[in-house]
Design a protein around this motif. Structure first.
Motif, PDB file in Angstrom:
ATOM      1  N   GLU A 268     -10.063  -3.378  -0.711  1.00 50.22           N
ATOM      2  CA  GLU A 268      -8.929  -4.175  -1.164  1.00 50.22           C
ATOM      3  C   GLU A 268      -8.738  -4.105  -2.675  1.00 50.22           C
ATOM      4  O   GLU A 268      -7.622  -4.285  -3.173  1.00 50.22           O
ATOM      5  CB  GLU A 268      -9.102  -5.627  -0.722  1.00 50.22           C
ATOM      6  CG  GLU A 268      -8.888  -5.868   0.763  1.00 50.22           C
ATOM      7  CD  GLU A 268     -10.139  -5.612   1.599  1.00 50.22           C
ATOM      8  OE1 GLU A 268     -10.099  -5.869   2.811  1.00 50.22           O
ATOM      9  OE2 GLU A 268     -11.160  -5.140   1.022  1.00 50.22           O
ATOM     10  N   ASP A 269      -9.811  -3.837  -3.422  1.00 51.81           N
ATOM     11  CA  ASP A 269      -9.664  -3.703  -4.870  1.00 51.81           C
ATOM     12  C   ASP A 269      -8.795  -2.511  -5.240  1.00 51.81           C
ATOM     13  O   ASP A 269      -8.104  -2.514  -6.264  1.00 51.81           O
ATOM     14  CB  ASP A 269     -11.033  -3.572  -5.538  1.00 51.81           C
ATOM     15  CG  ASP A 269     -11.801  -2.345  -5.074  1.00 51.81           C
ATOM     16  OD1 ASP A 269     -11.637  -1.925  -3.901  1.00 51.81           O
ATOM     17  OD2 ASP A 269     -12.581  -1.795  -5.872  1.00 51.81           O
ATOM     18  N   THR A 270      -8.786  -1.509  -4.381  1.00 55.59           N
ATOM     19  CA  THR A 270      -8.003  -0.299  -4.619  1.00 55.59           C
ATOM     20  C   THR A 270      -6.593  -0.416  -4.058  1.00 55.59           C
ATOM     21  O   THR A 270      -5.630   0.051  -4.678  1.00 55.59           O
ATOM     22  CB  THR A 270      -8.692   0.910  -3.965  1.00 55.59           C
ATOM     23  OG1 THR A 270     -10.040   0.980  -4.404  1.00 55.59           O
ATOM     24  CG2 THR A 270      -7.968   2.207  -4.309  1.00 55.59           C
ATOM     25  N   HIS A 271      -6.459  -1.042  -2.883  1.00 57.87           N
ATOM     26  CA  HIS A 271      -5.187  -1.023  -2.145  1.00 57.87           C
ATOM     27  C   HIS A 271      -4.512  -2.376  -2.005  1.00 57.87           C
ATOM     28  O   HIS A 271      -3.429  -2.458  -1.441  1.00 57.87           O
ATOM     29  CB  HIS A 271      -5.415  -0.428  -0.757  1.00 57.87           C
ATOM     30  CG  HIS A 271      -5.814   1.007  -0.780  1.00 57.87           C
ATOM     31  ND1 HIS A 271      -4.902   2.042  -0.758  1.00 57.87           N
ATOM     32  CD2 HIS A 271      -7.036   1.593  -0.848  1.00 57.87           C
ATOM     33  CE1 HIS A 271      -5.550   3.204  -0.798  1.00 57.87           C
ATOM     34  NE2 HIS A 271      -6.843   2.954  -0.867  1.00 57.87           N
TER      35      HIS A 271
ATOM     36  N   GLY B  58      -3.647  -4.112   1.899  1.00 59.78           N
ATOM     37  CA  GLY B  58      -3.668  -2.660   1.992  1.00 59.78           C
ATOM     38  C   GLY B  58      -2.503  -1.940   1.360  1.00 59.78           C
ATOM     39  O   GLY B  58      -2.571  -0.735   1.146  1.00 59.78           O
ATOM     40  N   LEU B  59      -1.424  -2.656   1.071  1.00 56.80           N
ATOM     41  CA  LEU B  59      -0.233  -2.000   0.527  1.00 56.80           C
ATOM     42  C   LEU B  59       0.174  -2.592  -0.817  1.00 56.80           C
ATOM     43  O   LEU B  59       1.353  -2.763  -1.110  1.00 56.80           O
ATOM     44  CB  LEU B  59       0.930  -2.100   1.526  1.00 56.80           C
ATOM     45  CG  LEU B  59       0.750  -1.276   2.804  1.00 56.80           C
ATOM     46  CD1 LEU B  59       1.942  -1.443   3.717  1.00 56.80           C
ATOM     47  CD2 LEU B  59       0.537   0.200   2.480  1.00 56.80           C
ATOM     48  N   GLY B  60      -0.822  -2.909  -1.627  1.00 52.61           N
ATOM     49  CA  GLY B  60      -0.540  -3.378  -2.967  1.00 52.61           C
ATOM     50  C   GLY B  60       0.280  -4.644  -2.952  1.00 52.61           C
ATOM     51  O   GLY B  60      -0.060  -5.628  -2.291  1.00 52.61           O
ATOM     52  N   TYR B  61       1.411  -4.609  -3.697  1.00 55.96           N
ATOM     53  CA  TYR B  61       2.293  -5.765  -3.777  1.00 55.96           C
ATOM     54  C   TYR B  61       3.397  -5.728  -2.726  1.00 55.96           C
ATOM     55  O   TYR B  61       4.233  -6.630  -2.675  1.00 55.96           O
ATOM     56  CB  TYR B  61       2.939  -5.832  -5.172  1.00 55.96           C
ATOM     57  CG  TYR B  61       1.941  -5.944  -6.296  1.00 55.96           C
ATOM     58  CD1 TYR B  61       1.138  -7.077  -6.441  1.00 55.96           C
ATOM     59  CD2 TYR B  61       1.795  -4.918  -7.236  1.00 55.96           C
ATOM     60  CE1 TYR B  61       0.223  -7.185  -7.478  1.00 55.96           C
ATOM     61  CE2 TYR B  61       0.887  -5.020  -8.282  1.00 55.96           C
ATOM     62  CZ  TYR B  61       0.104  -6.157  -8.393  1.00 55.96           C
ATOM     63  OH  TYR B  61      -0.803  -6.252  -9.421  1.00 55.96           O
ATOM     64  N   ALA B  62       3.415  -4.702  -1.901  1.00 54.22           N
ATOM     65  CA  ALA B  62       4.515  -4.526  -0.948  1.00 54.22           C
ATOM     66  C   ALA B  62       4.431  -5.522   0.201  1.00 54.22           C
ATOM     67  O   ALA B  62       3.347  -5.913   0.632  1.00 54.22           O
ATOM     68  CB  ALA B  62       4.516  -3.106  -0.407  1.00 54.22           C
TER      69      ALA B  62
ATOM     70  N   PHE C  29       0.557  -1.283  -7.662  1.00 53.55           N
ATOM     71  CA  PHE C  29      -0.832  -1.746  -7.536  1.00 53.55           C
ATOM     72  C   PHE C  29      -1.795  -0.581  -7.695  1.00 53.55           C
ATOM     73  O   PHE C  29      -2.829  -0.683  -8.356  1.00 53.55           O
ATOM     74  CB  PHE C  29      -1.026  -2.416  -6.174  1.00 53.55           C
ATOM     75  CG  PHE C  29      -2.331  -3.160  -6.041  1.00 53.55           C
ATOM     76  CD1 PHE C  29      -2.396  -4.524  -6.258  1.00 53.55           C
ATOM     77  CD2 PHE C  29      -3.508  -2.498  -5.712  1.00 53.55           C
ATOM     78  CE1 PHE C  29      -3.594  -5.221  -6.143  1.00 53.55           C
ATOM     79  CE2 PHE C  29      -4.718  -3.168  -5.603  1.00 53.55           C
ATOM     80  CZ  PHE C  29      -4.767  -4.540  -5.822  1.00 53.55           C
ATOM     81  N   TYR C  30      -1.445   0.550  -7.082  1.00 55.15           N
ATOM     82  CA  TYR C  30      -2.276   1.758  -7.146  1.00 55.15           C
ATOM     83  C   TYR C  30      -2.359   2.280  -8.579  1.00 55.15           C
ATOM     84  O   TYR C  30      -3.428   2.689  -9.046  1.00 55.15           O
ATOM     85  CB  TYR C  30      -1.668   2.796  -6.217  1.00 55.15           C
ATOM     86  CG  TYR C  30      -2.650   3.662  -5.462  1.00 55.15           C
ATOM     87  CD1 TYR C  30      -3.908   3.213  -5.098  1.00 55.15           C
ATOM     88  CD2 TYR C  30      -2.285   4.958  -5.083  1.00 55.15           C
ATOM     89  CE1 TYR C  30      -4.777   4.023  -4.390  1.00 55.15           C
ATOM     90  CE2 TYR C  30      -3.145   5.766  -4.367  1.00 55.15           C
ATOM     91  CZ  TYR C  30      -4.390   5.299  -4.027  1.00 55.15           C
ATOM     92  OH  TYR C  30      -5.253   6.100  -3.320  1.00 55.15           O
ATOM     93  N   PHE C  31      -1.227   2.277  -9.303  1.00 54.30           N
ATOM     94  CA  PHE C  31      -1.238   2.674 -10.711  1.00 54.30           C
ATOM     95  C   PHE C  31      -2.168   1.774 -11.510  1.00 54.30           C
ATOM     96  O   PHE C  31      -2.961   2.242 -12.345  1.00 54.30           O
ATOM     97  CB  PHE C  31       0.174   2.587 -11.306  1.00 54.30           C
ATOM     98  CG  PHE C  31       1.127   3.665 -10.873  1.00 54.30           C
ATOM     99  CD1 PHE C  31       0.683   4.895 -10.430  1.00 54.30           C
ATOM    100  CD2 PHE C  31       2.500   3.449 -10.932  1.00 54.30           C
ATOM    101  CE1 PHE C  31       1.570   5.888 -10.052  1.00 54.30           C
ATOM    102  CE2 PHE C  31       3.395   4.432 -10.563  1.00 54.30           C
ATOM    103  CZ  PHE C  31       2.930   5.651 -10.112  1.00 54.30           C
ATOM    104  N   GLU C  32      -2.044   0.468 -11.281  1.00 54.93           N
ATOM    105  CA  GLU C  32      -2.858  -0.484 -12.042  1.00 54.93           C
ATOM    106  C   GLU C  32      -4.346  -0.281 -11.767  1.00 54.93           C
ATOM    107  O   GLU C  32      -5.172  -0.364 -12.687  1.00 54.93           O
ATOM    108  CB  GLU C  32      -2.436  -1.915 -11.691  1.00 54.93           C
ATOM    109  CG  GLU C  32      -1.046  -2.257 -12.212  1.00 54.93           C
ATOM    110  CD  GLU C  32      -0.533  -3.602 -11.720  1.00 54.93           C
ATOM    111  OE1 GLU C  32       0.585  -3.987 -12.127  1.00 54.93           O
ATOM    112  OE2 GLU C  32      -1.247  -4.270 -10.925  1.00 54.93           O
TER     113      GLU C  32
END
Length: 343
Positions: free
Chosen positions: A77-80, A84-88, A251-254
């Motif tokens: 979850e720290d990555t995704h 699982g889908l960031g802020y989406a 989220f992935y960029f961050e």
């Protein structure tokens, strides 16, 4: 081509599914949900929600195992992001899971499309290993198999030497490579699985500029992302798919920025999806691959025997070269118009 996708959705898994849905040369005949980036029930929710978002209601989605073959589940979850889908945020539709599990779904799809089915795995290999226990002849029923996993003569992203998908369930990785080598090996090396490790997939680096090109191809006005933006800034895109992809990618960029890699993201799984449809996107070397299961410091490491020291059958085509510009051009050309058609 009939395609069966085994995913642990996951930001980049969602991008991979979008690519397949947008591809006229792909007929997705099933989706297996694998525990990995997030627990399996959340993966199921993400897969069903993405299909609902894309207006697709005829692709069966199956629930896989809750845990790896021999170890407790670890998630990312720290990555995704927590779901699982960031802020989406995905819509909640009326789609339901199949009444059979993901391993059975693998076998059904292979038997219904013998010699034609393209298998794609972008998460841990748990479901595939279980499917091969049900149907030992599964390798010979597939047209080809593409696996995103491992790191070959390259650093890991989970431990110093291990890649995430393999490290979550090393036993399933070892089992799949061993059985596949025995099934094909030296007899039919052309049918060995294509394995895309971090040494290859980390060259597919999504940036805000490339993401803006995707929005433009969808005809969707948006605000380009920047490392200077407030954390969690939501997409301004009018297009629903572009909005979801941008919120997930932010989220992935961050995450990648916090890891010291820059304001970018590696698109491991979409590259694997593209290669599943067109293997010529990548160059390969044949080798025998196995997974370290007992090393104190090296558990989950994928080891490639390039020179045949083990005296074992070949069992993999390992991706060693790719032109990222060609891949991203193809991704944008496909996903952009697909998103535009959704409104």
């Amino acid at each position: 081509m009939p395609v069966f996708a085994d995913v642990d959705t996951g930001v980049d898994d969602a991008m991979a599914l979008a690519y397949l849905l947008a591809s006229d040369d792909a007929d997705i005949v099933g989706i297996a949900s694998t525990a990995g980036n997030v627990p399996v029930d959340q993966v199921c929710v993400n897969n069903l929600g993405l299909l609902a978002l894309c207006g697709v209601d005829d692709i069966p989605v199956s629930r896989g195992s809750e845990r790896p073959l021999a170890t407790p589940l670890r998630t990312a979850e720290d990555t995704h992001g927590p779901e699982g889908l960031g802020y989406a945020q995905l819509p909640v539709g009326d789609l339901r899971l199949t009444d059979y599990d993901a391993a059975t779904a693998w076998v059904r799809a292979a038997r219904e499309h013998p010699g034609e089915l393209v298998g794609l795995v972008t998460g841990p290999l748990t479901n595939l290993a279980l499917a091969m226990r049900i149907e030992p002849g599964l390798p010979r029923l597939l047209r080809r198999l593409v696996i995103m996993g491992g790191a070959f003569d390259y650093r890991g992203n989970t431990t110093p030497v291990a890649e995430w998908n393999i490290s979550v369930d090393p036993e399933s990785g070892s089992e799949v490579f061993t059985v596949w080598g025995a099934a094909w090996g030296l007899d039919e090396p052309a049918h060995l699985p294509i394995v895309l490790g971090l040494n290859l997939t980390e060259h597919a680096m999504m940036t805000p500029a490339i993401l803006s090109r995707l929005a433009a191809a969808a005809g969707s006005a948006t605000t380009p992302m920047s490392v200077l933006d407030d954390r969690g800034t939501r997409s301004a895109a009018a297009n629903p798919l572009i909005r979801v992809l941008e919120d997930a990618m932010r989220f992935y960029f961050e995450f990648h920025f916090d890891q010291g890699e820059g304001y970018l993201a590696h698109l491991h799984d979409p590259l694997a999806a593209a290669v599943a449809l067109d293997p010529d996107l990548v160059t390969y070397r044949q080798a025998t691959v196995d997974v370290e299961l007992t090393g104190t410091l090296t558990r989950g490491m994928t080891v490639a025997d390039w020179r045949g020291h083990w005296g074992r059958h070949l069992n993999a085509h390992i991706g060693v070269g790719v032109d990222p510009e060609v891949f991203f051009d193809r991704f944008i050309t496909r996903v952009g118009p697909f998103a535009a058609a959704l409104g």
